[in-house]
Structure formats: structure tokens, C-alpha cells
Design an enzyme around this catalytic site. Structure first.
Site, PDB file in Angstrom:
ATOM      1  CE1 TYR A 160       0.892  -0.227   4.592  1.00  0.00           C
ATOM      2  CE2 TYR A 160      -0.236   1.851   4.098  1.00  0.00           C
ATOM      3  CZ  TYR A 160       0.930   0.411   4.970  1.00  0.00           C
ATOM      4  OH  TYR A 160       1.770   1.349   6.248  1.00  0.00           O
ATOM      5  NE  ARG A 195       6.948   3.845   0.675  1.00  0.00           N
ATOM      6  CZ  ARG A 195       6.946   5.133   1.398  1.00  0.00           C
ATOM      7  NH1 ARG A 195       8.013   5.160   1.903  1.00  0.00           N
ATOM      8  NH2 ARG A 195       5.663   5.061   1.251  1.00  0.00           N
ATOM      9  NE  ARG A 232      -6.048 -19.204   4.151  1.00  0.00           N
ATOM     10  CZ  ARG A 232      -5.143 -20.336   4.447  1.00  0.00           C
ATOM     11  NH1 ARG A 232      -5.431 -21.279   4.359  1.00  0.00           N
ATOM     12  NH2 ARG A 232      -4.448 -19.975   5.395  1.00  0.00           N
ATOM     13  CG  HIS A 273       0.169 -21.883   2.592  1.00  0.00           C
ATOM     14  ND1 HIS A 273      -0.928 -22.016   2.886  1.00  0.00           N
ATOM     15  CD2 HIS A 273       0.436 -21.085   3.625  1.00  0.00           C
ATOM     16  CE1 HIS A 273      -1.295 -21.644   4.121  1.00  0.00           C
ATOM     17  NE2 HIS A 273      -0.223 -21.024   4.620  1.00  0.00           N
ATOM     18  CE  LYS A 284       3.061   2.666   3.562  1.00  0.00           C
ATOM     19  NZ  LYS A 284       3.622   3.686   3.935  1.00  0.00           N
ATOM     20  CD  GLU A 311       9.860   1.911  10.025  1.00  0.00           C
ATOM     21  OE1 GLU A 311       9.534   2.210   9.662  1.00  0.00           O
ATOM     22  OE2 GLU A 311       9.762   0.550   9.824  1.00  0.00           O
ATOM     23  CG  LEU A 333       8.996   2.267   4.073  1.00  0.00           C
ATOM     24  CD1 LEU A 333       8.831   0.889   3.764  1.00  0.00           C
ATOM     25  CD2 LEU A 333       7.891   3.203   4.549  1.00  0.00           C
TER      26      LEU A 333
HETATM   27  N1  PDD Z   1       3.094   5.088   7.289  1.00  0.00           N
HETATM   28  N2  PDD Z   1       7.740   4.051   8.665  1.00  0.00           N
HETATM   29  C1  PDD Z   1       6.581   3.210   8.653  1.00  0.00           C
HETATM   30  C2  PDD Z   1       6.229   2.061   9.487  1.00  0.00           C
HETATM   31  C3  PDD Z   1       5.230   3.910   7.871  1.00  0.00           C
HETATM   32  O1  PDD Z   1       4.309   2.952   8.223  1.00  0.00           O
HETATM   33  C4  PDD Z   1       5.353   4.813   6.659  1.00  0.00           C
HETATM   34  C5  PDD Z   1       4.253   6.143   6.596  1.00  0.00           C
HETATM   35  C6  PDD Z   1       6.959   5.754   7.504  1.00  0.00           C
HETATM   36  C7  PDD Z   1       7.239   6.246   6.851  1.00  0.00           C
HETATM   37  O2  PDD Z   1       6.924   6.925   5.372  1.00  0.00           O
HETATM   38  P1  PDD Z   1       6.403   7.560   4.232  1.00  0.00           P
HETATM   39  O3  PDD Z   1       7.297   9.052   5.066  1.00  0.00           O
HETATM   40  O4  PDD Z   1       6.775   7.928   3.092  1.00  0.00           O
HETATM   41  O5  PDD Z   1       4.754   8.522   4.369  1.00  0.00           O
HETATM   42  C8  PDD Z   1       7.944   4.971   8.508  1.00  0.00           C
HETATM   43  C9  PDD Z   1       1.809   5.234   6.478  1.00  0.00           C
HETATM   44  C10 PDD Z   1       1.464   6.737   6.133  1.00  0.00           C
HETATM   45  C11 PDD Z   1       0.289   5.030   6.867  1.00  0.00           C
HETATM   46  O6  PDD Z   1       1.000   3.567   6.882  1.00  0.00           O
HETATM   47  O7  PDD Z   1      -0.572   5.856   7.689  1.00  0.00           O
END
Ligand code: PDD
Length: 281
Positions: free
Chosen positions: A31, A50, A99, A101, A146, A178, A202
Site C-alpha cells: 500500500y 516504492r 485459498r 499458500h 510497505k 522507526e 521503511l
Molecule cells: N506510514 N515507517 C513506517 C512503518 C510507516 O508505516 C510509514 C508511513 C513511514 C513513513 O513513510 P512515508 O514518509 O513514506 O509516509 C515509516 C503510512 C503513512 C501509514 O501507514 O499510514
């Protein structure tokens, strides 16, 4: 609101996703969240790049999502979100299949969904700063993708909320990686410190942008591990991300950071971010 599903624009309430979607069954999806400032999308290309990297890492049958840029723009227009702040959420999964795997046949179409909604920035938190807590990082070893598999993030985030904090900071092997939905930056001796890009975090689009602002403002910065043992002794701390932008962190585990108020370099970056984000696109 109008959403987008697999090439069609539909009223949000008419959008139906199959219970056999692999996103639902296996969290087999990725996402992006993109910010729009007065109708201008922020760093769409970087977000779609990304998404492509994630799709390659997960071996999806399609990895080029550049066609979604006009989709995002149309969602902002059609939903009349050109005046204030808005967010685009998009999700791509491996598609619908019974479903199993094993991956479905290679020709199975991906599920591509996108929606837009108004966004209320957290002005008070940006102004006064937030409290954070440290949480053991129980995520898998590909936090650089992500994926929608965010259970460890949501559990950690809720734990932070339950402790009257606004963000949880993940700690793995003694290093702060993070936040649950943000990247982390500290200031030590006049220098901005942020953990280096690894598979355990991330690569945030906001992080990259804030580092470029450091360059422009001649603020020295270093991508180096931020150790748990140092975190209470840093001069300033902040989280950065699409939704939080640049938000000061004034306490960790109920201990003050610096003098317990947002620091000068955090404020400088916050101001520079606000000035440039709406212009850069
Ligand atoms: N999340 N690290 C994690 C684990 C994140 O989920 C996010 C962003 C970031 C920051 O990434 P960016 O600057 O590209 O938004 C770092 C989004 C906003 C969310 O899950 O809602």
C-alpha cells in the site's frame, strides 16, 4: 466519495472486494499513503516507485504503477478535495484466488484499489510535540516492503496509545529503527541523526525529503544507528512521515527529551517542510 477499483471509478459504497482476495486472506499486498496539499499531490512518483519496488520484492505479475498518477489526480478532483488537505490511500494485492499458500496462476489480475479522503493535520501535536514509548520490534525482516501486514505495527501503536503516548518506537537489537507509522530522527551536537536504510525499516518518502532539506539548510546529518541507550540523551527527537510530517517528540518512556519542549532544529525543519511541501509536488 468516489473510489477506484481495477480500472473503474465507483461510489465508495459500491466497491466490493472478494473474500478470496489474497490481501484479505494472507495480507498479500502492498500500500501507499500520499498527501495532497490544496489539490497538489506530494511526491507521487516516489510513492509509486516504492510501490513498484514492493511489487517486485513480492514477485507480483505487474510492477509498473506509473499509470496510477492520473488516477490519484482524478480522485482528488472528482471528490472535490482540491482546497484543503487530503490523503490518497492505495492498495495492491496479488488478486483473487481460492485459498492456497502457493501463488495463483501468473495471469491472475492484481487487485488495485485507491481512495481519497479529506485529512485533518494534527496541528496541536505538531505544535506541542508528542510523547513516545519504546517497544520491542516483533516485525518480520522485510520492513522495507510497505506491506498491508501491519499487525505488529497496530499492536505497538495501540500499546503506545494505552500508555498515553502518541507513537511507539520500535527497538531491535538495541537500536531504534522507526515508529509504528513514521521514521525517526534525532539531533545530537547540532547534527541530525537517522537510522540508515536497511531491511528493518521503511525508506520513508518524508525522511528522504527532510534529509534533502537538511542539505539545503546546511544542517549536518548522518545516517547511522540510533541506539536505545542514547535515546534519552539526545538533544531533540522527531518523527517524520506522510501523516505526521515533522512532529517533535518531547518525551520517551515518560522521560523528557532535552528540555521537554520542541527543539530549534526540529522547528526549523518543520517550518521548511511546510513551506516547501505544498510547492514541490
Ligand atoms: N506510514 N515507517 C513506517 C512503518 C510507516 O508505516 C510509514 C508511513 C513511514 C513513513 O513513510 P512515508 O514518509 O513514506 O509516509 C515509516 C503510512 C503513512 C501509514 O501507514 O499510514
Amino acid at each position: 466519495m468516489i473510489g477506484y477499483l481495477n480500472g473503474q471509478y465507483l461510489p465508495q459504497e459500491n466497491i466490493v472486494i472478494s473474500p478470496e482476495d489474497r490481501g484479505f486472506l494472507f495480507a498479500d499486498g502492498i500500500y501507499e499513503v500520499i498527501r495532497s496539499y490544496s489539490g497538489k499531490l506530494f511526491r507521487t512518483k516516489a510513492h509509486l516507485d516504492r510501490l513498484s519496488r514492493g511489487a517486485s520484492a513480492l514477485e507480483f505479475n505487474q510492477t509498473d504503477f506509473r499509470y496510477l498518477e492520473p488516477v490519484c489526480e482524478r480522485l482528488i478532483q472528482d471528490n472535490r478535495l482540491t482546497q484543503g488537505d487530503a490523503l490518497i490511500y492505495m492498495q495492491v494485492t496479488r488478486g483473487v484466488a481460492p485459498r492456497s499458500h502457493a501463488f495463483p496462476p501468473i495471469e491472475t489480475p492484481l487487485t488495485v484499489y485507491a481512495m481519497a479522503r479529506p485529512f485533518q493535520p494534527h496541528l496541536r501535536e505538531a505544535e506541542t510535540g508528542i510523547r513516545a514509548i519504546l517497544i520491542p520490534d516483533q516485525r518480520w525482516a522485510r520492513c522495507d516492503i510497505k506491506t498491508v501486514g501491519l499487525l505488529a505495527n497496530t499492536l505497538a501503536h495501540q500499546r503506545a496509545r494505552n500508555s498515553h503516548a502518541t507513537e511507539g518506537l520500535f527497538v531491535r537489537d538495541g537500536a531504534v529503527m522507526e515508529g509504528t507509522h513514521s521514521n525517526v530522527m534525532a539531533v545530537m551536537d547540532g547534527k541530525v541523526i537517522t537510522p540508515p536504510r536497511t531491511n528493518y525499516m521503511l525508506a520513508g518518502i518524508t525522511r528522504e525529503f527532510v534529509l534533502s532539506l537538511c542539505g539545503e539548510l546546511s544542517i549536518p546529518f548522518l545516517e547511522t544507528p540510533l541506539y536505545e541507550s542514547d535515546i534519552l540523551n539526545v538533544d531533540e527527537l522527531m518523527i517524520v512521515g506522510t501523516t505526521v510530517e515533522v512532529t517533535p517528540v518531547i518525551a520517551v518512556n515518560n522521560e523528557k527529551i532535552g528540555s521537554g519542549i520542541p527543539g530549534p532544529l526540529t522547528r526549523k525543519l518543520q517550518k521548511a517542510f511546510h513551506l516547501s511541501a505544498s510547492f514541490v509536488g
